[in-house]
Design a protein around this motif. Structure first.
Motif, PDB file in Angstrom:
ATOM      1  N   ALA A  20      11.269  28.956  34.652  1.00  0.00           N
ATOM      2  CA  ALA A  20      12.309  28.491  33.725  1.00  0.00           C
ATOM      3  C   ALA A  20      13.290  29.613  33.387  1.00  0.00           C
ATOM      4  O   ALA A  20      14.511  29.388  33.341  1.00  0.00           O
ATOM      5  CB  ALA A  20      11.663  27.940  32.453  1.00  0.00           C
ATOM      6  N   MET A  21      12.779  30.821  33.166  1.00  0.00           N
ATOM      7  CA  MET A  21      13.664  31.964  32.871  1.00  0.00           C
ATOM      8  C   MET A  21      14.546  32.291  34.070  1.00  0.00           C
ATOM      9  O   MET A  21      15.729  32.587  33.922  1.00  0.00           O
ATOM     10  CB  MET A  21      12.848  33.197  32.477  1.00  0.00           C
ATOM     11  N   ALA A  22      13.966  32.235  35.263  1.00  0.00           N
ATOM     12  CA  ALA A  22      14.742  32.529  36.468  1.00  0.00           C
ATOM     13  C   ALA A  22      15.878  31.522  36.621  1.00  0.00           C
ATOM     14  O   ALA A  22      17.002  31.885  36.969  1.00  0.00           O
ATOM     15  CB  ALA A  22      13.833  32.511  37.696  1.00  0.00           C
ATOM     16  N   GLN A  23      15.590  30.256  36.317  1.00  0.00           N
ATOM     17  CA  GLN A  23      16.639  29.226  36.388  1.00  0.00           C
ATOM     18  C   GLN A  23      17.725  29.499  35.348  1.00  0.00           C
ATOM     19  O   GLN A  23      18.908  29.350  35.640  1.00  0.00           O
ATOM     20  CB  GLN A  23      16.048  27.838  36.186  1.00  0.00           C
ATOM     21  N   CYS A  24      17.320  29.879  34.145  1.00  0.00           N
ATOM     22  CA  CYS A  24      18.290  30.159  33.071  1.00  0.00           C
ATOM     23  C   CYS A  24      19.236  31.291  33.463  1.00  0.00           C
ATOM     24  O   CYS A  24      20.410  31.279  33.096  1.00  0.00           O
ATOM     25  CB  CYS A  24      17.577  30.532  31.784  1.00  0.00           C
ATOM     26  N   TYR A  25      18.732  32.269  34.173  1.00  0.00           N
ATOM     27  CA  TYR A  25      19.546  33.414  34.562  1.00  0.00           C
ATOM     28  C   TYR A  25      20.180  33.264  35.945  1.00  0.00           C
ATOM     29  O   TYR A  25      20.744  34.210  36.476  1.00  0.00           O
ATOM     30  CB  TYR A  25      18.721  34.707  34.473  1.00  0.00           C
ATOM     31  N   GLY A  26      20.077  32.073  36.526  1.00  0.00           N
ATOM     32  CA  GLY A  26      20.761  31.795  37.771  1.00  0.00           C
ATOM     33  C   GLY A  26      20.183  32.455  39.003  1.00  0.00           C
ATOM     34  O   GLY A  26      20.905  32.705  39.973  1.00  0.00           O
ATOM     35  N   VAL A  27      18.891  32.718  39.006  1.00  0.00           N
ATOM     36  CA  VAL A  27      18.246  33.293  40.182  1.00  0.00           C
ATOM     37  C   VAL A  27      18.275  32.244  41.295  1.00  0.00           C
ATOM     38  O   VAL A  27      17.992  31.068  41.059  1.00  0.00           O
ATOM     39  CB  VAL A  27      16.804  33.724  39.857  1.00  0.00           C
ATOM     40  N   ALA A  28      18.624  32.664  42.503  1.00  0.00           N
ATOM     41  CA  ALA A  28      18.800  31.737  43.629  1.00  0.00           C
ATOM     42  C   ALA A  28      17.517  30.976  43.969  1.00  0.00           C
ATOM     43  O   ALA A  28      17.566  29.790  44.282  1.00  0.00           O
ATOM     44  CB  ALA A  28      19.303  32.491  44.855  1.00  0.00           C
ATOM     45  N   ALA A  29      16.369  31.634  43.915  1.00  0.00           N
ATOM     46  CA  ALA A  29      15.096  30.994  44.270  1.00  0.00           C
ATOM     47  C   ALA A  29      14.107  31.185  43.118  1.00  0.00           C
ATOM     48  O   ALA A  29      13.231  32.054  43.169  1.00  0.00           O
ATOM     49  CB  ALA A  29      14.571  31.585  45.562  1.00  0.00           C
ATOM     50  N   PRO A  30      14.208  30.365  42.044  1.00  0.00           N
ATOM     51  CA  PRO A  30      13.360  30.578  40.865  1.00  0.00           C
ATOM     52  C   PRO A  30      11.867  30.422  41.139  1.00  0.00           C
ATOM     53  O   PRO A  30      11.063  31.158  40.586  1.00  0.00           O
ATOM     54  CB  PRO A  30      13.857  29.537  39.864  1.00  0.00           C
ATOM     55  N   ALA A  31      11.480  29.498  42.014  1.00  0.00           N
ATOM     56  CA  ALA A  31      10.056  29.300  42.301  1.00  0.00           C
ATOM     57  C   ALA A  31       9.470  30.524  42.995  1.00  0.00           C
ATOM     58  O   ALA A  31       8.359  30.966  42.659  1.00  0.00           O
ATOM     59  CB  ALA A  31       9.855  28.051  43.157  1.00  0.00           C
ATOM     60  N   GLU A  32      10.220  31.096  43.918  1.00  0.00           N
ATOM     61  CA  GLU A  32       9.750  32.284  44.628  1.00  0.00           C
ATOM     62  C   GLU A  32       9.703  33.489  43.692  1.00  0.00           C
ATOM     63  O   GLU A  32       8.781  34.309  43.760  1.00  0.00           O
ATOM     64  CB  GLU A  32      10.643  32.603  45.841  1.00  0.00           C
ATOM     65  N   ALA A  33      10.678  33.602  42.804  1.00  0.00           N
ATOM     66  CA  ALA A  33      10.690  34.705  41.834  1.00  0.00           C
ATOM     67  C   ALA A  33       9.489  34.609  40.900  1.00  0.00           C
ATOM     68  O   ALA A  33       8.834  35.621  40.605  1.00  0.00           O
ATOM     69  CB  ALA A  33      11.995  34.697  41.040  1.00  0.00           C
ATOM     70  N   ALA A  34       9.178  33.396  40.454  1.00  0.00           N
ATOM     71  CA  ALA A  34       8.030  33.200  39.556  1.00  0.00           C
ATOM     72  C   ALA A  34       6.730  33.530  40.280  1.00  0.00           C
ATOM     73  O   ALA A  34       5.845  34.187  39.720  1.00  0.00           O
ATOM     74  CB  ALA A  34       8.011  31.764  39.038  1.00  0.00           C
ATOM     75  N   ALA A  35       6.596  33.090  41.527  1.00  0.00           N
ATOM     76  CA  ALA A  35       5.385  33.380  42.308  1.00  0.00           C
ATOM     77  C   ALA A  35       5.245  34.887  42.533  1.00  0.00           C
ATOM     78  O   ALA A  35       4.140  35.429  42.456  1.00  0.00           O
ATOM     79  CB  ALA A  35       5.431  32.633  43.639  1.00  0.00           C
ATOM     80  N   ALA A  36       6.372  35.559  42.793  1.00  0.00           N
ATOM     81  CA  ALA A  36       6.339  37.012  42.994  1.00  0.00           C
ATOM     82  C   ALA A  36       5.914  37.728  41.711  1.00  0.00           C
ATOM     83  O   ALA A  36       5.160  38.706  41.762  1.00  0.00           O
ATOM     84  CB  ALA A  36       7.704  37.513  43.456  1.00  0.00           C
ATOM     85  N   LEU A  37       6.364  37.216  40.574  1.00  0.00           N
ATOM     86  CA  LEU A  37       5.957  37.811  39.290  1.00  0.00           C
ATOM     87  C   LEU A  37       4.448  37.686  39.110  1.00  0.00           C
ATOM     88  O   LEU A  37       3.779  38.650  38.718  1.00  0.00           O
ATOM     89  CB  LEU A  37       6.695  37.157  38.122  1.00  0.00           C
ATOM     90  N   ILE A  38       3.900  36.515  39.377  1.00  0.00           N
ATOM     91  CA  ILE A  38       2.451  36.311  39.239  1.00  0.00           C
ATOM     92  C   ILE A  38       1.697  37.266  40.167  1.00  0.00           C
ATOM     93  O   ILE A  38       0.718  37.892  39.757  1.00  0.00           O
ATOM     94  CB  ILE A  38       2.080  34.842  39.543  1.00  0.00           C
ATOM     95  N   GLU A  39       2.155  37.396  41.386  1.00  0.00           N
ATOM     96  CA  GLU A  39       1.501  38.319  42.328  1.00  0.00           C
ATOM     97  C   GLU A  39       1.530  39.753  41.803  1.00  0.00           C
ATOM     98  O   GLU A  39       0.535  40.475  41.876  1.00  0.00           O
ATOM     99  CB  GLU A  39       2.168  38.250  43.710  1.00  0.00           C
TER     100      GLU A  39
END
Length: 137
Positions: A20-39
């Motif tokens: 949700a934060m990645a989407q708010c800040y306009g990240v191109a691939a929010p799902a991948e960014a979130a998965a990378a954060l968890i990793e």
């Protein structure tokens, strides 16, 4: 009572919020960014247990610091009213040792006589002597 979430559920919550934060800040691939954060979290924390305090406890700490900072010796009842507390509770907050509190230069302790004992409900001074607290043993 503390709520204990299974670790997978907690990770799902964190991943959902990161997405949700990645989407708010306009990240191109929010799902991948979130998965990378968890990793990254899993890699860096390496199975550590983490305590996350309720937001209300952070607010309480902030209020207590604000009360300590703003107390001037004669505004006890004003602060109690403003923060929705009893004067007694404000006294307890002020009695707790805090970083930056001035202590006696000779003993290194807070003075045993409290000017709080002589403050009247209308904010004026009473015509009575200050009470002395018993020595600590």
């Amino acid at each position: 009572m503390a709520t204990h979430l299974p670790s997978d559920e907690a990770l799902d919550i964190i991943e959902e919020e990161a997405r949700a934060m990645a989407q708010c800040y306009g990240v191109a691939a929010p799902a991948e960014a979130a998965a990378a954060l968890i990793e990254r979290l899993l890699l860096r924390l390496n199975g550590a247990h983490i305590y996350m305090p309720k937001q209300s406890s952070r607010k309480r700490v902030s209020e207590h610091q604000e009360i300590s900072r703003r107390f001037n010796g004669s505004n006890l009842f004003e602060l109690a009213r403003e923060f929705g507390m009893t004067p007694r509770h404000v006294r307890r907050i002020l009695a707790k040792p805090r970083a930056g509190v001035v202590r006696s230069s000779t003993t290194g302790q807070l003075p045993r006589t409290s000017s709080l004992d002589t403050i009247h409900r209308d904010g004026g001074e009473r015509d009575v002597e200050q009470r002395r607290e018993p020595p600590y043993r």
